[in-house]
Design a protein around this motif. Sequence first.
Motif: not given
Lengths: 320, 241
Positions: A181-182, A185-186, A188-189, A191, A197-198, A202-203
């Motif tokens: 799910s989202r 993915y978020y 792992q990004a 990580r 990621a930000q 992504i918060n």
Amino acid sequence: MSRASVSLAILAAILVALPFLLGNYALSVATLILYFAYTGQAWNVMMGFAGQLSLGHAVYVGVGAYAAGSLFFHYGIGPWAGVLLAMALCVALGLIIGFLAFRFRISGVYFALLTIAFAEFTRIGFDHLDWTGGPGGMFLRVAQRDTWDLANFRGPPLMYYYAMLALAAGAFALCAWLLRSRAGYYWQAIREDEEAAQALGINTFRWKLLAVAISAAMTAVAGVFFAFYYNNLFPEQIFHISRSIEIILGPVIGGVGTLFGPVLGATVLTLLSDGITEALAAVGWEIPGIKQVFYGVVLLAVVMFLPNGIWPALARRLRL
Amino acid sequence: MSLLDVRSVSKHFRGLRAVHEVSFDVAEGGIQGLIGPNGAGKTTTFNMIAGVYAPDTGEILFAGRAIHRLRPDEICAAGIGRTFQIVKPFAGLSVLDNVMVGAFLRERHAANARAAAAKILERLGLGAKRDLPASSLTLPDRKRLEVARALATRPKLLLLDEVMAGLRPTECDQMVAVFRELNRADGTTILLIEHVMRAVMALARQIAVLHHGALIARGTPEQVVRDPAVLECYLGEETEV
């Protein structure tokens, strides 16, 4: 069906049938394997998926165990209500730790130190809490254990085995779903590279907190199981750092961030540790600490030869 | 109308004056270049727009809204996508998964995000490499991946930080074609920092020149390359015009 789903179905069938092939002692070992597979899976959500290293997961086991244990001990309230309280308390605790760390940019080893600190002073807190028995411990009444009393989670070893199997399977399914799910993915990004990621909207603060909350809630359930399976709780034992290490060894040996890693790691470690205890008893050697030495050797070997854990290498061999 | 309006922003790092009273704007639908020698303050300016640093003074408006106090994720959500000069792939994930992370900003469901990501990869010529781990990509492909990921967030304004550096001339021309197409077909506004003058000249309709943290010239590419102040600051440097 793919090779992977066929293998999974076979594994599930074996696990369901296993109690009819095993004696009582082997069944307790199997229950222990499932317990560590479950807690490893819970820890993996935080570290394996979101990259946040917790070395204090025993705190969630302990708080969960004491929450449900106290309700049962003082008021006779069964674990079904207790598990809700346990999860709520552990999520709150996880959010406090996470908020402090992520708000003040404490990351990496410093975050890990913070998780150890929380586990340690929770242990000291429970040592001084008379309501839960202090350092002398809390003992849950053990009723006769032939019939399945699901309301109070009292019954024969078989019941605990199936309960733990259901939990481990549920955790596996939950993690499989999360990873696709989202959220997965978020995490792992985050990580892999938090700054990148930000920059993709992504918060990271919120998503890291979500990982901590889910991991804490899952671990709390393991704590409730622990309380009703062992029936005695001591702060010295349940919050001890070695308990936290025990939780992470499975996924580390099996493969951090993978779904099968925690399961495989728990199986290998529990079987080996039990095997060596038995083997040593058979030859009459009683050397203190030999089990720990053995653990260390296996850990070293895996880190040296399979730095990503056993599962990724095995999966390649099996072409799963 | 200007989509991005940078109004006399300054940024100091301890004693170092990285950017001083810089103002420029980027027209909606335009392609603006930001050039200058090393250490001119280009990336610092970029990072202020992208929300990595808050400016010490001045303000930044995006579509009329002040954004200079927002976090990077809020700025991305507002419609500004960025690439990093030093590429930052999610090394452990596949190329497709990298781009999906960006696509999830506008698509909540994995299937939709996957479809959107796959389309963008085709556009950037990475379609055949979608299942490879990002760590296995060559530098030019990593630069493409940076762009693909930023595009997946469907930005109105795309900030490109030296995406042509290290590319061969033909690869560079391919990238230029991709950005032109993006600007023409999707109406994406572009602000690019670039050292490769070949690319800046081919793409930018407006160029701003920074030197020692200050804006020294603005105008069309033709005006800027004839500007005495610009010639002076580049004197002795190799410029492939």
